[in-house]
Scaffold this motif. Structure first.
Motif, mmCIF file in Angstrom:
data_model
loop_
_atom_site.group_PDB
_atom_site.id
_atom_site.type_symbol
_atom_site.label_atom_id
_atom_site.label_comp_id
_atom_site.label_asym_id
_atom_site.label_seq_id
_atom_site.Cartn_x
_atom_site.Cartn_y
_atom_site.Cartn_z
ATOM 1 N N ASP A 193 -2.787 0.420 11.037
ATOM 2 C CA ASP A 193 -3.222 1.429 10.196
ATOM 3 C C ASP A 193 -2.189 2.651 10.364
ATOM 4 O O ASP A 193 -2.035 3.224 9.521
ATOM 5 N N ALA A 194 -2.165 3.081 11.712
ATOM 6 C CA ALA A 194 -1.430 4.221 11.982
ATOM 7 C C ALA A 194 0.029 4.243 11.438
ATOM 8 O O ALA A 194 0.756 5.036 11.065
ATOM 9 N N ASN A 208 2.148 10.097 16.277
ATOM 10 C CA ASN A 208 2.017 11.094 15.337
ATOM 11 C C ASN A 208 3.098 12.008 15.437
ATOM 12 O O ASN A 208 3.113 12.902 15.094
ATOM 13 N N THR A 238 1.202 2.315 9.104
ATOM 14 C CA THR A 238 1.147 2.461 7.397
ATOM 15 C C THR A 238 0.908 3.795 7.204
ATOM 16 O O THR A 238 1.395 4.131 6.183
ATOM 17 N N GLU A 239 -0.037 4.646 7.685
ATOM 18 C CA GLU A 239 -0.135 6.183 7.325
ATOM 19 C C GLU A 239 1.077 6.935 7.651
ATOM 20 O O GLU A 239 1.667 7.695 6.988
ATOM 21 N N LYS A 240 1.863 6.417 8.917
ATOM 22 C CA LYS A 240 2.974 7.388 9.106
ATOM 23 C C LYS A 240 4.215 6.774 8.062
ATOM 24 O O LYS A 240 4.852 7.757 7.645
ATOM 25 N N GLU A 275 0.922 -1.222 -0.121
ATOM 26 C CA GLU A 275 0.127 0.193 -0.084
ATOM 27 C C GLU A 275 0.939 1.204 0.115
ATOM 28 O O GLU A 275 0.652 2.292 -0.665
ATOM 29 N N LYS A 305 3.625 6.493 5.196
ATOM 30 C CA LYS A 305 3.379 7.117 3.908
ATOM 31 C C LYS A 305 4.104 8.553 3.997
ATOM 32 O O LYS A 305 4.574 9.016 3.148
ATOM 33 N N ASP A 306 3.813 8.898 5.046
ATOM 34 C CA ASP A 306 4.268 10.517 5.428
ATOM 35 C C ASP A 306 5.680 10.408 5.337
ATOM 36 O O ASP A 306 6.414 11.353 4.869
ATOM 37 N N TYR A 362 1.053 4.122 -2.731
ATOM 38 C CA TYR A 362 0.938 5.648 -2.560
ATOM 39 C C TYR A 362 2.081 6.418 -3.129
ATOM 40 O O TYR A 362 1.935 7.285 -3.786
#
Length: 813
Positions: free
Chosen positions: A123-124, A696, A126-128, A36, A130-131, A40
């Protein structure tokens, strides 16, 4: 995806970025959905291909990168995997072999800073990830090719510490044909090994093994032995160090034949340090019989002539060779060397603080080092086992393990050598006095090395009793000097009471008292126990974070003689590689001054910790001496005219990372600036240790915290960041001398500005985090997260507006 694209400046169509997301087996792939993340990344500006692979650092992984560079004409590469502190050299080499400048590589740390610290929130994580990839792509788009400067390497080495590790390292380098300066603070080389009677597991005579090597050092044509010498100052960089050495006066010339006539004449007595204070020596003495150099010396602290007035000349009168020189002076020697091996050794733990054991109060409670000197044939008792109180042979002897180790009251770590040293000592007693009753009170017996278990089992067969549970109290019989041990057998869950003639405390080891000074002089990192930290525990176990400086022996951590010698030869080999090349490439991260913008104010030169900026108001400009610049970047934020920038860590590159990090949901994010050597490494250590903290935080790496510009902090808050962390080395441990003093000054100034504008200054945090303080880094992030929860979106937006208005006013002015 649309939101982040909008924050990225238009990128030239000529950019062809390849992104590679590594699963690292389950290390990353078990938490982060790598496919993923790759998908992205494929939609980010400038990216023409994005792939995920099981192990990007493997040979097939590297070959894939090389193939894609050639096949797709890639001109930037982003690898999302582990920390750049581990595999950045690997991927740079892969890029270079494919014809791409190695400085056009960027790495996103999605293992130590993401998957390992957010194990329970896929989930967190994976999003991190991406950042972090978006930040890396943004920076990669602005990278420029760099050319490393090549500087010559001085083909001389300095070894600090004359124990067995220092001796071995010096001999290995000298045998390879290089000049070696062996610096030892005491009057002779030999170290702790010279004090030991026998070695485990072979039960060899310690001095019999060591003395030939000591003698070889003394006569080796490539070794200059500097005893009674201490390091005062070290300047320079890899391949070119300049050291100042204080060589203390010996007051006895080299012509001394060690005949000993002077000893009989000297009236001044002092405890003998070599015999652990169990005997006395004279003010004029030789450290021990096999000392190298075999020259007497005068302890001027004990001599009657210590005020510079010759009040006693008995030693001078008794010396037929006239070797006594009261006019001898301390000297400052200046050495130029290319490599340094640190072998400062260890100190023995002093158990006086553990009052329940009676050390220092009961004469028949002694340490293992004192025991070693007692049973040594050259010791104070001539090798006889005696009780200090009455000089009688003890019939019942107890050994107490882990004294000064594995305890919150002393040191939390295992000292590695104590268990087997006790087994060896027990066997020595049984060998010479077989009727002696021996009890060993332990927490755990650790017999992990080659031949160790066999030695332990041999001791049990010889009748040595091992009992689990350290005595809680020792009581002395005032009349007889006998000792009563009270404690609990933790295996049986019952209390015990034993009567002993003598108790031997198996004391642990701790970093040498000079370790802190050497750490400061050489800009080394230490772990939480005070031992020097290696660059990487597995891949670079004898290197340090300071290029050209290597570790040998117990200075790096508790170890036995065999491991110390092994590590010393490894350190010598690493130093030999540098010196054999004759030159070394300096990373292309130095600062550069634009003469068109420079106003010759000189502020940059004042903050440079290496005096690498020269010029004057009269000349009308300042310039960077590239060979002297170490790349800390402290000068860049100091320039108010934008005349200075740092190669590979430019303003544009860092600002682009800030843009990407805060593109989505900035209010709930913490932006952290971390120095490469300590705080970034501390965050890595948190990951290695699987310490969990809030997801975060987004970390931006700089070489030094002094590179962090107040404008970066201002931009972050203006974009709506919830919090900003500036983290670096502890003030006394800065890798760039004292550069992080500028960090504290700038952050303090920004705090005052925040207060003036009515902004909560707690949103900006300054934290000193060492490479070993992963727990501290995690704690800081947790504390900042708690503060973030108390903020309202309105507070964050108002603060952003205030800073933006303040910036605009300054710009207009």
């Amino acid at each position: 995806m649309k939101e982040i694209n909008e924050t990225i400046e238009p990128i030239k169509s000529s950019l062809r970025i390849g992104v590679y997301v590594c699963h690292c087996g389950k290390n990353i792939g078990g938490t982060v959905r790598c496919d993923e993340v790759a998908e992205y990344a494929s939609h980010l500006p400038g990216v023409i291909l994005a792939k995920d692979s099981l192990y990007t650092c493997s040979e097939p992984g590297q070959e894939q990168i090389k193939h894609d560079i050639r096949e797709h004409d890639l001109n930037r590469v982003v690898v999302a995997s582990c920390t750049p502190r581990l595999h950045e050299p690997t991927f740079r080499a892969a890029c270079e072999s494919a014809g791409l400048n190695p400085y056009l590589l960027e790495m996103a740390n999605i293992r130590e800073h993401c998957s390992w610290v957010h194990l329970h929130d896929k989930d967190a994580a994976t999003e991190k990830a991406k950042d972090l990839v978006a930040m890396a792509v943004n920076r990669a788009a602005r990278l420029k090719p760099q050319i490393e400067v090549t500087v010559p390497v001085t083909r001389k080495a300095m070894v600090i510490g004359g124990g067995v590790a220092g001796i071995q390292a010096a001999l290995d380098m000298a045998d390879a044909g290089y000049k070696v300066y062996l610096v030892e603070r005491t009057g002779s080389i030999g170290g702790r090994m010279a004090q030991i009677d026998k070695t485990f597991p072979t039960m060899d005579c310690s001095i019999c093994i060591l003395a030939p090597k000591m003698s070889e050092v003394g006569r080796h044509p490539n070794i200059e032995l500097l005893t009674l010498s201490e390091i005062q100052e070290v300047q320079g960089h890899i391949g070119n160090f300049k050291a100042k050495i204080l060589k203390k006066a010996r007051y006895v010339t080299k012509e001394c034949t060690a005949c000993g006539d002077c000893i009989q004449a000297c009236p001044q007595l002092s405890p003998d340090e070599f015999n652990a204070g169990l005997s006395i020596r004279r003010a004029i003495h030789i450290p021990f019989a096999q000392a190298v150099p075999s020259t007497f010396l005068i302890d001027m602290d004990r001599c009657l002539n210590n005020q510079g007035i010759v009040a006693c000349d008995r030693c001078f009168q008794s010396c037929s060779h006239k070797c006594i020189d009261f006019a001898d002076k301390d000297q400052i020697l200046e050495l130029e060397v290319g490599t340094i091996v640190v072998a400062t050794g260890v100190e023995v733990y002093d158990p006086t603080a553990l009052t329940e054991l009676g050390y220092g109060k009961f004469p028949n409670v002694i340490t293992t080092l004192e025991f070693e000197r007692l049973i040594n044939a050259g010791g104070p008792s001539g090798g006889e086992l005696i009780r200090p109180s009455d000089r009688k042979r003890p019939k019942k002897v107890a050994f107490l393990q882990c004294i000064g180790s594995r305890s919150k009251r002393s040191n939390p770590y295992c000292s590695n050598v104590c268990c087997m040293n006790t087994v060896k000592d027990a066997l020595l007693i049984k060998e010479h006095w077989p009727d002696t009753e021996i009890h060993v009170f332990y927490i755990d017996i650790r017999a992990f090395g080659k031949g160790f278990e066999d030695l332990f089992q041999r001791a049990r067969r010889e009748g040595v009793v091992f009992m689990r549970g350290i005595p809680g109290e020792i009581i002395e019989d005032i009349q007889t000097g006998d000792l009563t041990l009270l404690g609990e057998n933790t295996l049986l869950g019952s209390h015990y009471k034993f009567h002993m003639d003598m108790v031997i405390l198996s004391v642990g080891i701790k970093p040498h008292k000079d370790a802190e000074k050497i750490q400061r002089l050489l800009n080394l990192a230490t772990d939480t126990d005070g031992f020097y930290m290696e660059a990487h525990p597995k891949l670079r176990p004898v290197d340090t974070t300071t290029g050209g400086v290597f570790l040998a022996g117990a200075a790096e951590g508790p170890k036995d003689i065999k491991d110390s010698v092994t590590q010393a030869s490894a350190a010598a080999s690493r130093a030999n590689i540098l010196m054999s090349k004759g030159e070394v490439q300096i990373p292309a991260i130095t600062s550069h001054i634009d003469p068109e913008k420079c106003t010759a104010c000189g502020l940059c030169a004042r903050v440079c910790p290496y005096h690498a900026i020269e010029g004057s108001k009269e000349q009308g400009f300042y310039r960077v001496i590239e060979a002297a610049c170490q790349g800390c970047g402290a000068c860049v934020p100091e320039c108010r005219f934008g005349a200075i920038d740092q190669a590979h860590f430019t303003e544009e590159q860092i600002v682009s990372q800030i843009d990407a990090a805060l593109a989505i949901d900035p209010h709930n994010k913490i932006l952290a600036f971390a120095c490469n050597w300590c705080s970034y490494a501390g965050a890595d250590f948190a990951g290695v240790s699987r310490m969990q903290y809030p997801h975060n935080v987004r970390i931006i790496r700089t070489m030094c915290s002094a590179r962090v510009s107040p404008s970066w902090i201002e931009k972050a808050f203006s974009m709506g960041a919830g919090g900003v962390l500036v983290s670096g080395c502890h003030p006394a441990d800065c890798h760039y001398n004292n550069a992080n003093q500028n960090t504290a000054r700038r952050v303090d100034r920004f705090w005052k500005r925040m207060e003036k504008l009515g902004i909560n200054k707690d949103r900006l945090r300054l934290a000193w985090v060492s490479a070993a303080e992963g727990a501290q880094f995690a704690k800081v992030i947790k504390e900042m997260e708690e503060g973030l929860r108390k903020l309202t979106p309105q507070e964050i937006e108002e603060a952003a507006e205030k800073l933006t208005k303040s910036f605009n006013k300054k710009s207009e002015a």
